[in-house]
Design an enzyme around this catalytic site. Structure first.
Site, PDB file in Angstrom:
ATOM      1  N   SER A  83       0.824  -1.207   0.000  1.00  8.93           N
ATOM      2  CA  SER A  83       0.000   0.000   0.000  1.00  8.93           C
ATOM      3  C   SER A  83       0.867   1.270   0.000  1.00  8.93           C
ATOM      4  O   SER A  83       1.710   1.452  -0.879  1.00  8.93           O
ATOM      5  CB  SER A  83      -0.961  -0.050   1.196  1.00  8.93           C
ATOM      6  OG  SER A  83      -1.970   0.913   1.095  1.00  8.93           O
ATOM      7  N   ASP A 141      -9.519  -5.918  -3.902  1.00  8.31           N
ATOM      8  CA  ASP A 141      -9.147  -4.766  -3.079  1.00  8.31           C
ATOM      9  C   ASP A 141     -10.226  -3.684  -3.176  1.00  8.31           C
ATOM     10  O   ASP A 141     -10.540  -3.206  -4.274  1.00  8.31           O
ATOM     11  CB  ASP A 141      -7.801  -4.211  -3.560  1.00  8.31           C
ATOM     12  CG  ASP A 141      -7.154  -3.240  -2.587  1.00  8.31           C
ATOM     13  OD1 ASP A 141      -7.888  -2.583  -1.823  1.00  8.31           O
ATOM     14  OD2 ASP A 141      -5.918  -3.134  -2.609  1.00  8.31           O
ATOM     15  N   HIS A 191      -7.490  -5.873   0.351  1.00  6.22           N
ATOM     16  CA  HIS A 191      -6.318  -5.002   0.444  1.00  6.22           C
ATOM     17  C   HIS A 191      -5.241  -5.599   1.337  1.00  6.22           C
ATOM     18  O   HIS A 191      -4.040  -5.424   1.084  1.00  6.22           O
ATOM     19  CB  HIS A 191      -6.751  -3.632   0.975  1.00  6.22           C
ATOM     20  CG  HIS A 191      -5.649  -2.610   0.960  1.00  6.22           C
ATOM     21  ND1 HIS A 191      -5.085  -2.146  -0.204  1.00  6.22           N
ATOM     22  CD2 HIS A 191      -5.001  -1.974   1.979  1.00  6.22           C
ATOM     23  CE1 HIS A 191      -4.147  -1.260   0.081  1.00  6.22           C
ATOM     24  NE2 HIS A 191      -4.066  -1.145   1.402  1.00  6.22           N
TER      25      HIS A 191
END
Length: 299
Positions: free
Chosen positions: A129, A249, A277
């Site tokens: 991320s 995600d 995610h």
């Protein structure tokens, strides 16, 4: 701050994978507390690598090294050395968001570690991320120390592409919080967002654990990120890059993940079809296999 263990475990990868679904609340907290204790106890010098590869894991926004607690034992079972970081003002790092003036300060634990690595050592650098920005800076500063960089549904800027991952995310939900901490603007995930967006395919217990473990992330300006993340073809571009798409995600949408790979093509793109995610929670077995294979391919 970091977590590390230079010794392979006694478990085989196959036996470890069989047990990954059995995580009681007590087991989760024991694993996280053990990792946090390792963070606090680490010496200043990086550990010597084990017989396998050396993985360096970098967490996403508001998270910490604890977020890798399921993945770390699987990689160690393959015989790899694993180092995971609390970036500045994350989890047990003593700094506060008010102590950080630039995103370069946020990256500092990783930058210091990479600088201290022996010149002959090359690591597998993994960013999740928002952690994609941190590993991108290290790729520019230390390309000779990285065998491959892996972006796990992560922000992937390039020499000619400035990914604005954080502005692509649907963060405007009621329980997410924008905080004013002594004049510093910061962001913190709310429990509803954690469950419905980050962890929707992960065990409920993981999202419940995440809420009290998260810490606010300072909101950095685009100008600050651009100043710090000046990436070149000759340095950043010389490092092998693999992007892992998480197809379920709900934070960094798959269309945006694929857009990043189109605008800034990596060496290779892989996809984990079932993952939300938090790939290291919802699809940790497949992620560990992919990472082990990647480490062997990009030697």
């Amino acid at each position: 701050m970091m977590i590390s263990n230079g010794c392979p475990t006694e478990l085989s990868p196959r036996s470890t994978l069989r047990g990954i679904g059995i995580w009681s609340k007590q087991a989760r907290m024991a694993a996280i507390n053990s990792l946090s204790a390792d963070v606090a106890a680490q010496p200043a010098e990086p550990p010597q690598p084990a017989s396998g590869k050396h993985f360096v894991l970098v967490h996403g926004a508001c998270l910490g090294a604890w977020s890798w607690f399921k993945l770390v034992p699987l990689l160690r079972a393959y015989g790899h050395n694993v180092t995971a970081f609390d970036l500045a003002a994350s989890r047990i790092d003593s700094r506060q968001v008010t102590d950080i003036s630039s995103i370069a300060d946020y990256f500092q634990p990783l930058t210091d570690f990479m600088a201290a690595l022996p010149s002959q050592e090359r690591v597998v650098l993994v960013g999740h991320s928002f952690g994609g920005l941190a590993i991108s800076q290290s790729m520019e500063l230390f390309p000779e120390k990285i065998s491959v960089a892996v972006f796990v549904t992560a922000s992937m800027r390039g020499p000619n592409y400035k990914s604005r991952l954080e502005t692509s995310q649907n963060l405007n939900v009621p329980d997410n919080r924008i905080l004013n901490i002594n004049g510093t603007t910061a962001f913190l995930f709310g429990p509803q967002f954690l469950r419905s967006k980050l962890f929707q395919n992960s065990p409920v217990e993981d999202s419940v654990l995440a809420d009290p473990l998260d810490r606010p992330l300072r909101i950095y300006s685009q100008q600050d990120k651009s100043n710090v993340l000046t990436l070149s073809t000759c340095k950043y571009g010389s490092v092998n890059r693999v992007f892992i798409v998480a197809s379920k995600d709900n934070v960094v949408l798959p269309t945006y993940q694929w857009l990043m790979t189109t605008r800034n093509p990596p060496t290779e793109v892989q996809e984990i079809a079932s993952s939300d995610h938090m790939v290291m929670m919802s699809a940790v077995a497949e992620l560990s296999i992919r990472l082990n294979d990647i480490s062997q391919k990009y030697n």
